[in-house]
Design a protein around this motif. Structure first.
Motif, PDB file in Angstrom:
ATOM      1  N   LEU A  63      -4.378  13.860  -9.244  1.00  0.00           N
ATOM      2  CA  LEU A  63      -3.864  12.925  -8.236  1.00  0.00           C
ATOM      3  C   LEU A  63      -4.566  13.119  -6.899  1.00  0.00           C
ATOM      4  CD1 LEU A  63      -0.107  13.112  -9.201  1.00  0.00           C
ATOM      5  CD2 LEU A  63      -1.431  10.976  -9.028  1.00  0.00           C
ATOM      6  N   SER A  64      -4.821  14.372  -6.524  1.00  0.00           N
ATOM      7  CA  SER A  64      -5.544  14.650  -5.274  1.00  0.00           C
ATOM      8  C   SER A  64      -6.948  14.062  -5.321  1.00  0.00           C
ATOM      9  CB  SER A  64      -5.639  16.162  -5.028  1.00  0.00           C
ATOM     10  OG  SER A  64      -4.385  16.706  -4.788  1.00  0.00           O
ATOM     11  N   ALA A 117      -6.749  10.325  -4.982  1.00  0.00           N
ATOM     12  CA  ALA A 117      -6.503   9.955  -3.584  1.00  0.00           C
ATOM     13  C   ALA A 117      -7.781  10.058  -2.752  1.00  0.00           C
ATOM     14  CB  ALA A 117      -5.407  10.831  -2.984  1.00  0.00           C
ATOM     15  N   ALA A 118      -8.640  11.016  -3.105  1.00  0.00           N
ATOM     16  CA  ALA A 118      -9.900  11.209  -2.379  1.00  0.00           C
ATOM     17  C   ALA A 118     -10.998  10.267  -2.863  1.00  0.00           C
ATOM     18  CB  ALA A 118     -10.361  12.661  -2.531  1.00  0.00           C
ATOM     19  N   THR A 149      -2.496   3.062  -6.542  1.00  0.00           N
ATOM     20  CA  THR A 149      -2.604   4.517  -6.423  1.00  0.00           C
ATOM     21  C   THR A 149      -2.335   5.002  -5.001  1.00  0.00           C
ATOM     22  OG1 THR A 149      -4.983   4.370  -6.048  1.00  0.00           O
ATOM     23  CG2 THR A 149      -4.247   4.628  -8.338  1.00  0.00           C
ATOM     24  N   GLY A 150      -1.701   4.179  -4.197  1.00  0.00           N
ATOM     25  CA  GLY A 150      -1.487   4.483  -2.788  1.00  0.00           C
ATOM     26  C   GLY A 150      -0.680   5.740  -2.510  1.00  0.00           C
ATOM     27  N   ARG A 151       0.191   6.126  -3.438  1.00  0.00           N
ATOM     28  CA  ARG A 151       1.017   7.321  -3.200  1.00  0.00           C
ATOM     29  C   ARG A 151       0.508   8.536  -3.978  1.00  0.00           C
ATOM     30  NH1 ARG A 151       7.220   5.925  -3.680  1.00  0.00           N
ATOM     31  NH2 ARG A 151       6.607   5.176  -5.726  1.00  0.00           N
ATOM     32  N   SER A 152      -0.743   8.518  -4.359  1.00  0.00           N
ATOM     33  CA  SER A 152      -1.316   9.609  -5.154  1.00  0.00           C
ATOM     34  C   SER A 152      -1.204  10.963  -4.464  1.00  0.00           C
ATOM     35  CB  SER A 152      -2.784   9.332  -5.478  1.00  0.00           C
ATOM     36  OG  SER A 152      -2.889   8.220  -6.323  1.00  0.00           O
ATOM     37  N   MET A 153      -1.477  11.023  -3.177  1.00  0.00           N
ATOM     38  CA  MET A 153      -1.430  12.310  -2.484  1.00  0.00           C
ATOM     39  C   MET A 153       0.004  12.836  -2.416  1.00  0.00           C
ATOM     40  SD  MET A 153      -3.062  14.820  -1.444  1.00  0.00           S
ATOM     41  CE  MET A 153      -4.745  14.349  -1.260  1.00  0.00           C
TER      42      MET A 153
END
Length: 151
Positions: A29-30, A33-34, A117-121
């Motif tokens: 997920l990190s 997000a990157a 994927t906006g809340r991945s972090m």
């Protein structure tokens, strides 16, 4: 005796594999997000994490309340068992948002759409907190196995 041993082994292995899977989900997920990851890795790790959580629930319930191990009376009067169950419930509660979102990702992918994927972090952080809570559950379990009591 063999059933008790098997249930205990499966339970402990589910902790180990679940710990790895939830950490891998957090890492995936990190990376997502990157901008360097992909949703497929997230979903694979999430599948493994979900299966392990289910195995933990089933084997734990069998060990505590299914006539195996020390029996329900022991567990229900053991403070570390209550701590372990509180941690498990906490994991379930904080898992709700990632679980629902990742189900939506699966549906979107099946339809050929791009998942949001906006809340991945945020979900990466939640995954890492869940891994920490799993470690605390194992610490509580080792105390229970050695008969540690408070009182």
């Amino acid at each position: 005796m063999l059933v008790n041993w098997s249930l205990a082994a499966i339970h402990l292995l589910a902790f180990a594999l679940g710990f790895w899977a939830v950490l891998m989900r957090g890492t995936a997920l990190s990376r997502l997000a990157a901008g360097t990851g992909d949703a497929g890795r997230v979903l694979l790790a999430d599948n493994i994490w979900g299966i392990c959580a289910l195995i933990l629930l089933i084997t734990g319930a069998l060990r505590a309340f299914g006539g195996y191990e020390k029996g329900a009376d022991y567990y229900l009067h053991q403070p570390l068992f209550h701590l372990k169950m509180t941690l498990f419930v906490l994991i379930l509660l904080i898992e709700l948002a990632p679980m629902i979102t990742l189900i939506k990702w699966r549906i979107a992918k099946a339809r050929g759409a791009v998942p949001d994927t906006g809340r991945s972090m945020l979900f990466a952080r939640i995954s890492h907190v869940e891994a920490l809570l799993l470690v605390l559950m194992v610490i509580a379990a080792t105390g229970m196995a050695r008969g540690v009591t408070f009182g």
